[in-house]
Design an enzyme around this catalytic site. Sequence first.
Site, mmCIF file in Angstrom:
data_model
loop_
_atom_site.group_PDB
_atom_site.id
_atom_site.type_symbol
_atom_site.label_atom_id
_atom_site.label_comp_id
_atom_site.label_asym_id
_atom_site.label_seq_id
_atom_site.Cartn_x
_atom_site.Cartn_y
_atom_site.Cartn_z
ATOM 1 N N ASP A 218 0.820 -1.203 0.000
ATOM 2 C CA ASP A 218 0.000 0.000 0.000
ATOM 3 C C ASP A 218 0.863 1.267 0.000
ATOM 4 O O ASP A 218 1.764 1.409 0.835
ATOM 5 C CB ASP A 218 -0.896 -0.009 1.254
ATOM 6 C CG ASP A 218 -2.205 0.699 1.034
ATOM 7 O OD1 ASP A 218 -2.220 1.729 0.350
ATOM 8 O OD2 ASP A 218 -3.231 0.225 1.548
ATOM 9 N N ASP A 219 0.585 2.179 -0.930
ATOM 10 C CA ASP A 219 1.205 3.513 -0.955
ATOM 11 C C ASP A 219 2.712 3.496 -1.190
ATOM 12 O O ASP A 219 3.418 4.439 -0.813
ATOM 13 C CB ASP A 219 0.929 4.271 0.347
ATOM 14 C CG ASP A 219 -0.499 4.805 0.429
ATOM 15 O OD1 ASP A 219 -1.351 4.345 -0.337
ATOM 16 O OD2 ASP A 219 -0.750 5.686 1.272
ATOM 17 N N CYS B 257 -6.616 3.920 -3.174
ATOM 18 C CA CYS B 257 -6.448 2.480 -2.933
ATOM 19 C C CYS B 257 -7.540 1.616 -3.558
ATOM 20 O O CYS B 257 -7.268 0.717 -4.359
ATOM 21 C CB CYS B 257 -6.380 2.219 -1.438
ATOM 22 S SG CYS B 257 -5.053 3.088 -0.593
ATOM 23 N N HIS C 176 -9.950 -3.549 -1.148
ATOM 24 C CA HIS C 176 -9.780 -2.274 -0.442
ATOM 25 C C HIS C 176 -9.719 -2.447 1.066
ATOM 26 O O HIS C 176 -8.879 -1.854 1.740
ATOM 27 C CB HIS C 176 -10.903 -1.297 -0.796
ATOM 28 C CG HIS C 176 -10.800 -0.015 -0.018
ATOM 29 N ND1 HIS C 176 -11.779 0.406 0.866
ATOM 30 C CD2 HIS C 176 -9.826 0.917 0.048
ATOM 31 C CE1 HIS C 176 -11.413 1.550 1.418
ATOM 32 N NE2 HIS C 176 -10.235 1.881 0.943
ATOM 33 N N ASP D 34 -0.140 -0.145 -5.079
ATOM 34 C CA ASP D 34 -1.401 0.333 -5.641
ATOM 35 C C ASP D 34 -1.350 1.771 -6.155
ATOM 36 O O ASP D 34 -2.262 2.213 -6.834
ATOM 37 C CB ASP D 34 -2.556 0.151 -4.651
ATOM 38 C CG ASP D 34 -2.325 0.825 -3.304
ATOM 39 O OD1 ASP D 34 -1.255 1.426 -3.095
ATOM 40 O OD2 ASP D 34 -3.235 0.742 -2.456
ATOM 41 N N HIS D 35 -0.286 2.516 -5.862
ATOM 42 C CA HIS D 35 -0.049 3.848 -6.425
ATOM 43 C C HIS D 35 1.190 4.419 -5.771
ATOM 44 O O HIS D 35 1.786 3.804 -4.881
ATOM 45 C CB HIS D 35 -1.234 4.800 -6.218
ATOM 46 C CG HIS D 35 -1.856 4.716 -4.869
ATOM 47 N ND1 HIS D 35 -1.202 5.129 -3.729
ATOM 48 C CD2 HIS D 35 -3.050 4.224 -4.464
ATOM 49 C CE1 HIS D 35 -1.975 4.905 -2.686
ATOM 50 N NE2 HIS D 35 -3.102 4.348 -3.095
#
Length: 498
Positions: free
Chosen positions: A45-46, A84, A143, A348-349
Amino acid sequence: MSRLKIQLIIVLAVAGLTALSMGLTSALQEPPAPERPNVLFICVDDLRPDLRCYGNPVIHSPNLDQLAKQSTLFTRQYVTQPTCGASRYSLLTGRLPRNPVDIKNEAIEKQIAGKPRTEVPETFIDNLRRNGYYTVGMGKISHSPDGYVYGYREAKSNQLELPHSWDEMLFDAGQWGTGWNAFFAYSDGSNRQSRNAQVKPYEGSEVDDEGYPDGLTAKLAVSKLKELATKKQPFFLGVGFFKPHLPFNAPKKYWDLYDETNIPLTPSPTVPKNVNPASLHPSNEFNQYALGDEQASLDKPVSDAYARKLRHAYYAAVSYTDAQIGKVLDELKRQGLDKNTIVVVWSDHGWHLGDYRVWGKHTIFEQSLRSVLMVKKPGSQTGAVRDEIVSSIDIYPTLMELCGVKSPAQTDGKSFASLLDKGKKPWDNVAYGYYRRGITIRTDRYRLTRYFRDQQPTVELYDHQTDPHENQNIADAYPDVVKQLMPRWDQGNTHVFK
């Protein structure tokens, strides 16, 4: 001729015909189907591409760096939405957003959860399951942190976000009790919700790896791999790690890897030239952590000292997750599963670490849309670095090709399996992103963005050959380039913004 000789001739003739028949049958039979590969899919994540294997000499990421040497590392992989839930929705379905809900964190909850099974698989995981794979998820794959639909402050429900994708959906919430409490966890068992946001956006406690939730997830994954090694069935194991998502919390030993004074600051300390602030945001998610040393704002940057502290915290969280991934990869090898397992690491980004005075994701600039992707094929240790532009929607068809599985789903992505081997391959270098009422296209040289809003300018152009950090919008100066790129941009206009 004697009766004995006649019987012998008959026996030999029958034996010859039998042998001929067996030979013909063997020749006509299909060769045995190759054993299908397992899939270990690790979501982080992130995580922006701030790893040593991506060129950051400060970061400590030895396990991911080692995996990169055995994998194909994509330097320009882009997600479709910089948030997300929506990003993961596109990943899982291989689709670009077409409805307003598709760009929100609730995309999976609204578009998949609670829906009946149909002929079209809900996700690529569902498609693998329909084709004989045993599917296990743990942590944040969709999510929700544990794969179930419920609110931050609610008790865990029994409604799966992906109702048809999993044989098992697992999570160890430890002392925090629920997935969402664990997602915003502090080492004393509290969380952002229980403390009513009266928390700092970082923490470094004298605890071991299992003193934060990702350590428990790694332990669970190691245990599950031992079990999966005994199954006579290919598996898909999805493992979702929380950090470095806010809060930037990690055991102190990972903070101690860094000298804060040596951590560099952003090369983009101000709002880009010729850009309306509406293209950015005032770091609302970050500012929810009410006890932060300073509040972020587009009007002025946080102090250099605080910016370094925050980057230090983010890097510590990255190193913590790297260590947990290392445990999972070590167990995969220990069980002998690495010989027939596709390993994917994907984030995810990206995340703005003070870039343009923004702390967070939620923009359609390079820092927010570009993320980590490395793919390791069984029996291959390429160490290849691919600079082609790929999109997260390409992962679905790629995995289907690598696993030898057909899919009835129509995806917007295309398989990049051919890029997993060394050598120059034909490829269309285009990726689209969607957010803030804007659509952006990334080509080999340019980023062209158009916003559906009143605030001007609504068109932005960045030349990555001369401006890799997207510090100056040159759309007005180069209208011919905008005109040339606009037809390709329009191909990505799914009319999600009316």
